[in-house]
Design a protein around this motif. Structure first.
Motif, PDB file in Angstrom:
ATOM      1  N   GLN B  28      30.858 -84.473  -2.721  1.00 40.73           N
ATOM      2  CA  GLN B  28      29.526 -83.955  -2.424  1.00 40.73           C
ATOM      3  C   GLN B  28      28.752 -84.807  -1.402  1.00 40.73           C
ATOM      4  O   GLN B  28      28.262 -84.282  -0.417  1.00 40.73           O
ATOM      5  N   PRO B  29      28.681 -86.126  -1.628  1.00 40.70           N
ATOM      6  CA  PRO B  29      27.976 -86.946  -0.634  1.00 40.70           C
ATOM      7  C   PRO B  29      28.585 -86.835   0.761  1.00 40.70           C
ATOM      8  O   PRO B  29      27.854 -86.768   1.762  1.00 40.70           O
ATOM      9  N   ILE B  30      29.914 -86.792   0.825  1.00 40.76           N
ATOM     10  CA  ILE B  30      30.556 -86.682   2.139  1.00 40.76           C
ATOM     11  C   ILE B  30      30.172 -85.364   2.796  1.00 40.76           C
ATOM     12  O   ILE B  30      29.826 -85.313   3.978  1.00 40.76           O
ATOM     13  N   LEU B  31      30.196 -84.299   1.999  1.00 44.53           N
ATOM     14  CA  LEU B  31      29.826 -82.984   2.523  1.00 44.53           C
ATOM     15  C   LEU B  31      28.397 -82.997   3.056  1.00 44.53           C
ATOM     16  O   LEU B  31      28.123 -82.490   4.153  1.00 44.53           O
ATOM     17  N   PHE B  32      27.504 -83.591   2.297  1.00 44.08           N
ATOM     18  CA  PHE B  32      26.099 -83.652   2.737  1.00 44.08           C
ATOM     19  C   PHE B  32      25.956 -84.466   4.013  1.00 44.08           C
ATOM     20  O   PHE B  32      25.228 -84.079   4.938  1.00 44.08           O
ATOM     21  N   LEU B  33      26.635 -85.604   4.060  1.00 47.76           N
ATOM     22  CA  LEU B  33      26.540 -86.452   5.245  1.00 47.76           C
ATOM     23  C   LEU B  33      27.076 -85.714   6.471  1.00 47.76           C
ATOM     24  O   LEU B  33      26.491 -85.743   7.553  1.00 47.76           O
ATOM     25  N   LEU B  34      28.196 -85.021   6.254  1.00 48.20           N
ATOM     26  CA  LEU B  34      28.827 -84.280   7.362  1.00 48.20           C
ATOM     27  C   LEU B  34      27.959 -83.107   7.799  1.00 48.20           C
ATOM     28  O   LEU B  34      27.520 -83.022   8.951  1.00 48.20           O
ATOM     29  N   ALA B  35      27.717 -82.206   6.835  1.00 45.48           N
ATOM     30  CA  ALA B  35      27.064 -80.940   7.168  1.00 45.48           C
ATOM     31  C   ALA B  35      25.626 -81.158   7.617  1.00 45.48           C
ATOM     32  O   ALA B  35      25.201 -80.632   8.653  1.00 45.48           O
ATOM     33  N   GLY B  39      24.867 -81.575  11.265  1.00 47.45           N
ATOM     34  CA  GLY B  39      24.284 -80.255  11.478  1.00 47.45           C
ATOM     35  C   GLY B  39      22.825 -80.318  11.878  1.00 47.45           C
ATOM     36  O   GLY B  39      22.401 -79.702  12.857  1.00 47.45           O
ATOM     37  N   PHE B  40      22.043 -81.096  11.135  1.00 49.11           N
ATOM     38  CA  PHE B  40      20.605 -81.169  11.412  1.00 49.11           C
ATOM     39  C   PHE B  40      20.253 -82.285  12.394  1.00 49.11           C
ATOM     40  O   PHE B  40      19.157 -82.305  12.948  1.00 49.11           O
ATOM     41  N   GLY B  41      21.182 -83.215  12.526  1.00 52.01           N
ATOM     42  CA  GLY B  41      20.927 -84.391  13.359  1.00 52.01           C
ATOM     43  C   GLY B  41      20.269 -84.079  14.690  1.00 52.01           C
ATOM     44  O   GLY B  41      19.202 -84.608  15.007  1.00 52.01           O
ATOM     45  N   PRO B  42      20.886 -83.190  15.491  1.00 50.04           N
ATOM     46  CA  PRO B  42      20.330 -82.882  16.824  1.00 50.04           C
ATOM     47  C   PRO B  42      18.908 -82.314  16.752  1.00 50.04           C
ATOM     48  O   PRO B  42      18.030 -82.768  17.500  1.00 50.04           O
ATOM     49  N   VAL B  43      18.683 -81.373  15.837  1.00 53.17           N
ATOM     50  CA  VAL B  43      17.347 -80.781  15.705  1.00 53.17           C
ATOM     51  C   VAL B  43      16.328 -81.859  15.370  1.00 53.17           C
ATOM     52  O   VAL B  43      15.227 -81.921  15.916  1.00 53.17           O
ATOM     53  N   TYR B  44      16.737 -82.727  14.432  1.00 52.18           N
ATOM     54  CA  TYR B  44      15.850 -83.768  13.931  1.00 52.18           C
ATOM     55  C   TYR B  44      15.449 -84.722  15.051  1.00 52.18           C
ATOM     56  O   TYR B  44      14.273 -85.043  15.217  1.00 52.18           O
ATOM     57  N   SER B  45      16.414 -85.137  15.856  1.00 48.50           N
ATOM     58  CA  SER B  45      16.056 -86.099  16.901  1.00 48.50           C
ATOM     59  C   SER B  45      15.276 -85.427  18.027  1.00 48.50           C
ATOM     60  O   SER B  45      14.402 -86.044  18.634  1.00 48.50           O
ATOM     61  N   GLN B  46      15.582 -84.131  18.286  1.00 46.16           N
ATOM     62  CA  GLN B  46      14.802 -83.405  19.296  1.00 46.16           C
ATOM     63  C   GLN B  46      13.345 -83.281  18.870  1.00 46.16           C
ATOM     64  O   GLN B  46      12.437 -83.313  19.687  1.00 46.16           O
ATOM     65  N   ALA B  47      13.131 -83.168  17.542  1.00 48.14           N
ATOM     66  CA  ALA B  47      11.770 -83.049  17.039  1.00 48.14           C
ATOM     67  C   ALA B  47      11.080 -84.414  17.007  1.00 48.14           C
ATOM     68  O   ALA B  47       9.977 -84.550  16.492  1.00 48.14           O
ATOM     69  N   GLY B  48      11.774 -85.418  17.484  1.00 48.29           N
ATOM     70  CA  GLY B  48      11.167 -86.740  17.569  1.00 48.29           C
ATOM     71  C   GLY B  48      11.334 -87.574  16.317  1.00 48.29           C
ATOM     72  O   GLY B  48      10.648 -88.577  16.135  1.00 48.29           O
ATOM     73  N   GLY B  49      12.237 -87.157  15.431  1.00 48.77           N
ATOM     74  CA  GLY B  49      12.423 -87.879  14.170  1.00 48.77           C
ATOM     75  C   GLY B  49      13.331 -89.089  14.294  1.00 48.77           C
ATOM     76  O   GLY B  49      13.386 -89.910  13.399  1.00 48.77           O
ATOM     77  N   GLY B  50      14.067 -89.169  15.370  1.00 49.54           N
ATOM     78  CA  GLY B  50      15.006 -90.276  15.529  1.00 49.54           C
ATOM     79  C   GLY B  50      16.379 -89.933  14.986  1.00 49.54           C
ATOM     80  O   GLY B  50      16.752 -88.757  14.927  1.00 49.54           O
ATOM     81  N   ASN B  51      17.102 -90.968  14.577  1.00 54.64           N
ATOM     82  CA  ASN B  51      18.469 -90.781  14.096  1.00 54.64           C
ATOM     83  C   ASN B  51      18.457 -90.244  12.664  1.00 54.64           C
ATOM     84  O   ASN B  51      18.023 -90.917  11.740  1.00 54.64           O
ATOM     85  N   TYR B  52      18.972 -89.007  12.474  1.00 51.31           N
ATOM     86  CA  TYR B  52      18.877 -88.377  11.162  1.00 51.31           C
ATOM     87  C   TYR B  52      19.767 -89.071  10.128  1.00 51.31           C
ATOM     88  O   TYR B  52      19.382 -89.205   8.966  1.00 51.31           O
ATOM     89  N   ILE B  53      20.951 -89.501  10.531  1.00 47.60           N
ATOM     90  CA  ILE B  53      21.834 -90.200   9.584  1.00 47.60           C
ATOM     91  C   ILE B  53      21.112 -91.408   8.990  1.00 47.60           C
ATOM     92  O   ILE B  53      21.213 -91.709   7.805  1.00 47.60           O
ATOM     93  N   HIS B  54      20.354 -92.062   9.840  1.00 41.77           N
ATOM     94  CA  HIS B  54      19.577 -93.216   9.413  1.00 41.77           C
ATOM     95  C   HIS B  54      18.591 -92.829   8.310  1.00 41.77           C
ATOM     96  O   HIS B  54      18.336 -93.584   7.389  1.00 41.77           O
ATOM     97  N   PHE B  55      18.032 -91.628   8.474  1.00 45.07           N
ATOM     98  CA  PHE B  55      17.068 -91.130   7.491  1.00 45.07           C
ATOM     99  C   PHE B  55      17.776 -90.618   6.239  1.00 45.07           C
ATOM    100  O   PHE B  55      17.367 -90.863   5.109  1.00 45.07           O
TER     101      PHE B  55
END
Ligand SMILES: Nc1ncnc2c1ncn2[C@@H]1O[C@H](COP(=O)(O)OP(=O)(O)OP(=O)(O)O)[C@@H](O)[C@H]1O
Ligand SMILES: [Mg+2]
Lengths: 263, 247
Positions: B28-35, B39-55
């Protein structure tokens, strides 16, 4: 050693144990017999501090299970009707937890565990996981465990259920031996009348929560004018099958098949 | 003391021996980290949130602790059904000590599981502050303690595993999704803000993320106060319910 006076336990309206009284003397082997659902296990649970009586007085080794559960717990060993081992642990580890719970010191219990495992013929399976044991092996381990802390009273709730004749024989001989040599008081239940006949000094028969007969095997036969304990038992408790039969049969079947396997 | 130790050890042995459970619960954790991470990483950083994995990573660590801890607590039901509980209940030891031993054991197991996920998340690019990990360990243990005790409390009341699905759907999943593990707490609709602030895991996630990345959304002191006091309360209630278990 055990005193029960006007003991009653009701589970929402239903009287599982109904005003029973009896005594078991020091060093006695006492058989508590009765059909399914008669109230045997409920009585044992009250004596062993697992259940509180609705009313009545109890005493075990001079202590009251309600007022002084700690002392009572130190005094007895028990083999429950249902499995009670941790199947994910080894035979030795199950024994070790018990030893620690009963406050034995390490150098003392290490030796005693090995002695007991040897006695119940499990020495070579000492470090095997209990989940790989047969029903009979689990039962033998439970009996060894119940003796670890040198109890004064031993409760055996259908200890031979689902065991082959060889194992049953071994167990009873061993328990008889303990009784003679160490004077341990034994309180047992069983549905095998010949076991009670062979083992017990005294017998009480309970039905629908009430004691319907008690005495030595000979006395019971005499008072019912029968020739075997089984006939005496049937005469006292009737021939009709108990309503609990179904459920209990399922439980017994489960025990035979899995002996309480985890997951 | 020895009672607590041997029952703590029992939980650990059971955990270490169930290899399939360890591996299975990493899925489950791997799936969440991956998906979510990719998956959301690019949207998140475009919105100015920075590195999503970090969050995200600290949230996922908190999730695996939450799941493992609740499950460890719920194991009391298995012990009821398979009978081992009776063995401990007729022993001449106080039930409080039995409860403490198994709760500490369950909590330790959960922290170990959390550490494994933390290390895994580093493979996905998470870079925690090394000097924050000590504090993070303390916080992980607090979260683990709280939810093991909660699981034990619930298991003390339940008769069998029937209610397990209910707990997963109405307690565990909402706790996780509404904790700020996946999204920032700022700018949420009012109702959601209220819910996240009631949820103790929110403070756990915030403290964990803060200690590992240096970014707090609340504050460390508030987090610690809430976590500690809720843990104490749940432990108290859990112990009480555990002593009332009927065999
Ligand atoms: N926890 C409980 N709640 C409600 N009823 C119960 C409970 N435990 C036992 N009973 C009821 O009390 C009665 C006595 O049960 P008990 O287990 O003492 O019988 P038993 O003599 O041990 O039978 P068996 O030979 O089948 O083991 C039964 O009618 C049973 O259904
Ligand atoms: Mg019974």
């Amino acid at each position: 050693m055990i005193k029960v006076e006007n003991l009653t336990k009701t589970f929402d309206e239903r009287r599982a144990v109904d005003n029973i009284s009896f005594e078991v003397g020091r060093g006695e082997i006492f058989a508590f017999l009765g059909p399914n659902g008669a109230g045997k296990t409920t009585t044992i649970k009250m004596l062993t501090t697992l259940l509180e009586p609705t009313s009545g007085k109890l005493e075990l080794n001079g202590f009251d299970p309600i007022k002084d559960p700690g002392e009572v717990r130190k005094s007895f060993g028990i083999v429950f009707q249902d499995a009670s081992l941790d199947t994910e642990l080894t035979a030795y580890e199950n024994m070790e937890i018990h030893a620690v719970l009963y406050g034995l010191s390490k150098d003392l219990y290490q030796k005693r565990i090995d002695e007991l495992l040897f006695l119940v013929e499990l020495a070579d399976r000492r470090n095997d996981l209990v989940k790989d044991f047969s029903g009979g092996m689990k039962r033998r381990l439970e009996i060894a465990r119940s003796l670890l802390h040198h109890p004064k009273v031993l409760f055996l709730d259908e200890p031979t259920l689902g065991l082959d004749p060889q194992t049953r024989n071994l167990l009873w001989n061993y328990i008889k031996d303990l009784n003679t040599k160490e004077g341990i008081t034994v309180f047992l239940t069983t549905h095998y009348m010949e076991e009670a006949d062979k083992m017990a000094n005294r017998i009480a028969i309970i039905d629908h929560g009430k004691i319907v007969g008690s005495g030595t095997s000979a006395e019971l036969k005499e008072s019912t004018q029968t020739t075997s304990l089984e006939e005496a038992f049937l005469k006292l408790t009737g021939h009709s099958v108990r309503e609990e039969g179904g459920e209990n049969q399922m439980r017994q079947a489960a025990r035979l098949w899995g002996g309480g396997n985890r997951r | 003391m020895k009672t607590i130790y041997i029952l703590w050890q029992r939980q650990l042995k059971r955990y270490l021996r169930s290899k399939s459970r360890i591996v299975g619960s990493l899925g489950q954790p791997i799936l969440f980290l991956l998906a979510l991470g990719y998956g959301f990483g690019p949207v998140y950083s475009q919105a100015g949130g920075g590195n999503y994995i970090h969050f995200l990573a600290p949230g996922i660590v908190a999730m695996s602790i939450l799941f493992t801890a609740i499950f460890s607590g719920i194991e009391v039901i298995w012990d009821k059904q398979f009978g081992f509980l009776k063995e401990t209940l007729v022993a001449p030891v106080s039930r409080i000590n039995i409860m403490i031993g198994r709760t500490l054991g369950g909590a330790t197991v959960s922290v170990v599981q959390g550490l494994i996920v933390l290390i895994l998340s580093m493979l996905f690019g998470f870079r925690p502050n090394s000097w924050g990990t000590l504090l993070a360990l303390v916080i992980m243990f607090l979260i683990a303690l709280l939810y093991t005790a909660l699981g034990t409390a619930i298991a003390s009341i339940l008769e069998d595993m029937q209610g397990f699905q209910l707990i997963m759907n109405f307690l565990v999943m909402p706790s996780f999704f509404l904790s700020g593990a996946l999204f920032p707490l700022r700018g949420l609709p009012k109702a959601l803000t209220v819910v996240t602030r009631i949820n103790p895991l929110t403070y756990g996630v915030d403290a964990l993320r803060g200690s590992l990345t240096g970014i707090y959304q609340l504050s460390l002191s508030l987090d610690l106060i809430v976590l500690t006091s809720v843990s104490v309360i749940v432990l108290g209630v859990g112990s009480y319910l555990f002593t009332k278990i009927k065999a």
